[in-house]
Design an enzyme around this catalytic site. Structure first.
Site, PDB file in Angstrom:
ATOM      1  N   GLN A   1     -22.442  87.403  -2.428  1.00  0.00           N
ATOM      2  CA  GLN A   1     -22.245  87.427  -3.875  1.00  0.00           C
ATOM      3  C   GLN A   1     -20.797  87.685  -4.249  1.00  0.00           C
ATOM      4  O   GLN A   1     -19.984  88.101  -3.433  1.00  0.00           O
ATOM      5  CB  GLN A   1     -23.128  88.508  -4.501  1.00  0.00           C
ATOM      6  CG  GLN A   1     -22.862  89.897  -3.979  1.00  0.00           C
ATOM      7  CD  GLN A   1     -23.876  90.921  -4.466  1.00  0.00           C
ATOM      8  OE1 GLN A   1     -23.566  91.740  -5.338  1.00  0.00           O
ATOM      9  NE2 GLN A   1     -25.083  90.875  -3.908  1.00  0.00           N
TER      10      GLN A   1
ATOM     11  N   HIS B   1     -18.435  88.829  -8.146  1.00  0.00           N
ATOM     12  CA  HIS B   1     -18.549  89.340  -9.512  1.00  0.00           C
ATOM     13  C   HIS B   1     -17.412  88.800 -10.369  1.00  0.00           C
ATOM     14  O   HIS B   1     -16.300  88.565  -9.867  1.00  0.00           O
ATOM     15  CB  HIS B   1     -18.527  90.866  -9.510  1.00  0.00           C
ATOM     16  CG  HIS B   1     -19.512  91.473  -8.557  1.00  0.00           C
ATOM     17  ND1 HIS B   1     -20.867  91.301  -8.691  1.00  0.00           N
ATOM     18  CD2 HIS B   1     -19.337  92.227  -7.441  1.00  0.00           C
ATOM     19  CE1 HIS B   1     -21.489  91.936  -7.705  1.00  0.00           C
ATOM     20  NE2 HIS B   1     -20.576  92.498  -6.934  1.00  0.00           N
TER      21      HIS B   1
ATOM     22  N   GLU C   1     -15.872  96.858  -7.387  1.00  0.00           N
ATOM     23  CA  GLU C   1     -16.583  97.921  -6.673  1.00  0.00           C
ATOM     24  C   GLU C   1     -15.821  98.338  -5.426  1.00  0.00           C
ATOM     25  O   GLU C   1     -14.963  97.609  -4.915  1.00  0.00           O
ATOM     26  CB  GLU C   1     -18.004  97.476  -6.308  1.00  0.00           C
ATOM     27  CG  GLU C   1     -18.079  96.239  -5.444  1.00  0.00           C
ATOM     28  CD  GLU C   1     -19.507  95.713  -5.322  1.00  0.00           C
ATOM     29  OE1 GLU C   1     -19.944  95.481  -4.180  1.00  0.00           O
ATOM     30  OE2 GLU C   1     -20.166  95.512  -6.350  1.00  0.00           O
TER      31      GLU C   1
ATOM     32  N   HIS D   1     -18.609  88.485  -0.868  1.00  0.00           N
ATOM     33  CA  HIS D   1     -18.907  89.549   0.090  1.00  0.00           C
ATOM     34  C   HIS D   1     -20.406  89.708   0.286  1.00  0.00           C
ATOM     35  O   HIS D   1     -21.210  89.249  -0.530  1.00  0.00           O
ATOM     36  CB  HIS D   1     -18.324  90.882  -0.373  1.00  0.00           C
ATOM     37  CG  HIS D   1     -18.882  91.354  -1.694  1.00  0.00           C
ATOM     38  ND1 HIS D   1     -18.403  90.897  -2.903  1.00  0.00           N
ATOM     39  CD2 HIS D   1     -19.880  92.224  -1.996  1.00  0.00           C
ATOM     40  CE1 HIS D   1     -19.073  91.468  -3.886  1.00  0.00           C
ATOM     41  NE2 HIS D   1     -19.975  92.278  -3.357  1.00  0.00           N
TER      42      HIS D   1
ATOM     43  N   ARG E   1     -24.544  84.854  -7.195  1.00  0.00           N
ATOM     44  CA  ARG E   1     -24.980  84.808  -5.801  1.00  0.00           C
ATOM     45  C   ARG E   1     -24.616  83.478  -5.157  1.00  0.00           C
ATOM     46  O   ARG E   1     -24.577  82.442  -5.815  1.00  0.00           O
ATOM     47  CB  ARG E   1     -26.480  85.069  -5.708  1.00  0.00           C
ATOM     48  CG  ARG E   1     -26.855  86.496  -6.105  1.00  0.00           C
ATOM     49  CD  ARG E   1     -28.342  86.755  -6.000  1.00  0.00           C
ATOM     50  NE  ARG E   1     -28.642  88.160  -6.301  1.00  0.00           N
ATOM     51  CZ  ARG E   1     -28.832  88.645  -7.523  1.00  0.00           C
ATOM     52  NH1 ARG E   1     -28.776  87.814  -8.565  1.00  0.00           N
ATOM     53  NH2 ARG E   1     -29.074  89.916  -7.702  1.00  0.00           N
TER      54      ARG E   1
END
Length: 432
Positions: free
Chosen positions: A98, A100, A135, A264, A283
């Protein structure tokens, strides 16, 4: 300063031991436990446990008194939202591959899907909120991951080593342009292959990887990963895509930061994760869930090279901080080896969540001379005396977590029972 009760997410890829052991519950757990959420996510908010036995969801408390809980700088930037979510992530099986979106991509995508009337809970919704989701994951155990596109020249060498006949044309494609544009072209080719083509190609790749592992070649770890993914996700384009990514093994205390656009997948291990409080995921594969190839290609960053492993910046004897470009969060870690004492001052002008992951820690709030930004006397080592009067103390055992409002005084953290050592993670906002 109040203790938290946190939700456990039981995703199928989770561990039946790691989170249960951390929380002092029976092991193995009756079902996989994947993530322990600490924060104010509306889907599973932490609850504050007050001394009189009452509880309140953190998300509700932030709505009722945002400035006291979050601080003026935080509310000016993010409104009544806690901008980060802290997790303990425990993976026994791979998560989906996935990426972001950035803030701009998330805002644009959210507005478009809102205008189209796509329900926010729809399984094919890409942007349930208008925010980015950078993240960081810090390993508690040995932690395995795929993260970021490997240097294209090295990937060409890997493909040549495998020499899969049905991939030779694809190898030539990247060899002719070993850069971000070549990676984009090859990735796009692979992710859009019809299922019949994948069904014919993936078994050839798996055989080549098995031969490479048996021969002890240069890319054994990468090939073992392809074999593992191919067994769990046969005929999935994500198995091919994994060939393009950096294969990482983090030791406890090492971390990786995943900015917007980074492709990642976490493979296995337990870590403390901190991320922007968003649900936006595009995804790529290794999942039965929705894959929107066109939108994914808009988001992906095809810059390539080694993914940087962070060891953190040390402050004093005990405190390590993992610095990133994310404004939403900052993660730091306090460690005391067996036999060590000494305090760590945890100042902040914004909200904090503390999690004890080893031993026992005493928190002593002190009204003192800190400047509200972590720079008060004694910060990081406990050697400088702080003026002020201690108020309520709180002892944390392994697995306990606590909420510190922006209006709370500085907290001094000390280990209890120094024979075993102790460890404490802190989530805080970045720039406010």
């Amino acid at each position: 300063m109040e203790l938290l009760r946190n939700a456990v997410r039981p995703y199928a890829w989770g561990s039946r031991t790691a989170i249960a052991e951390l929380l002092g519950r029976p092991v193995p757990a009756p079902h996989p436990e994947a993530e322990l959420w600490m924060g104010a996510h509306p889907g599973d908010s932490s609850r504050l446990l007050f001394q009189d036995g009452s509880e309140v969801p953190l998300v509700r408390l932030l709505d009722s008194e945002p400035t006291r809980q979050l601080g003026q700088g935080c509310t000016d930037r993010w409104g009544n939202r806690l901008p980060y979510l802290m997790k303990v992530l425990a993976a026994d099986e791979p998560l989906s591959l996935q990426a972001h979106p950035s803030w701009e991509q998330a805002a644009e995508g959210f507005a478009h899907e809102e205008a189209e009337g796509v329900p926010r809970s729809a399984p094919d919704r890409n942007y349930p909120d208008p925010t980015a989701k950078p993240e960081l994951i810090c390993a508690l155990t040995e932690f395995h991951a795929l993260a970021g596109f490997r240097d294209a020249h090295r990937t060409v060498r890997l493909l040549h080593e495998l020499d899969v006949p049905s991939l030779r044309a694809h190898t030539r494609l990247l060899a002719a342009q070993p850069d971000r544009d070549g990676l984009r072209a090859l990735f796009t080719t692979w992710i859009t292959l019809p299922e019949d083509n994948l069904r014919a190609l993936v078994p050839d790749l798996l055989r080549a990887c098995a031969d490479h592992v048996r021969s002890g070649g240069e890319f054994v770890l990468e090939c073992e990963t392809v074999l593992e993914l191919g067994e769990s996700y046969p005929n999935d384009a994500g198995v091919l895509a994994s060939l393009l990514l950096n294969r990482l093994v983090l030791r406890p205390g090492e971390a990786i930061y995943l900015p917007p656009g980074n492709l990642h997948a976490y493979l296995r291990g337990t870590g403390v994760e901190i991320l922007a409080n968003s649900d936006n995921i595009l995804r790529c594969g290794l999942t039965p869930k929705h894959v929107d190839v066109a939108e994914l290609l808009k988001v992906l960053d095809f810059d390539n090279g080694d993914t940087r492993v962070l060891t953190g910046t040390r402050s004093g004897r005990h405190l390590t901080t993992y610095q990133t470009e994310a404004d939403e969060f900052e993660l730091s870690r306090a460690d005391w080896s067996p036999g060590e004492g000494g305090g760590v001052a945890l100042d902040s002008s914004g909200p904090q969540i503390l999690l004890c992951t080893e031993g026992r820690v005493r928190l002593s709030p002190v009204v003192g001379t800190g400047d509200g930004n972590g720079n008060g006397n004694g910060h990081g080592n406990g050697d400088g005396a702080r003026s002020g009067t201690a108020v309520r103390e709180l002892d944390l055992a392994r697995g306990d977590s606590v909420w510190l409002a922006a209006s709370d005084p500085c907290v001094m953290a000390h280990p209890l029972g120094s024979a075993t050592g102790a460890q404490l993670f802190r989530a805080a906002t970045g720039t406010v």
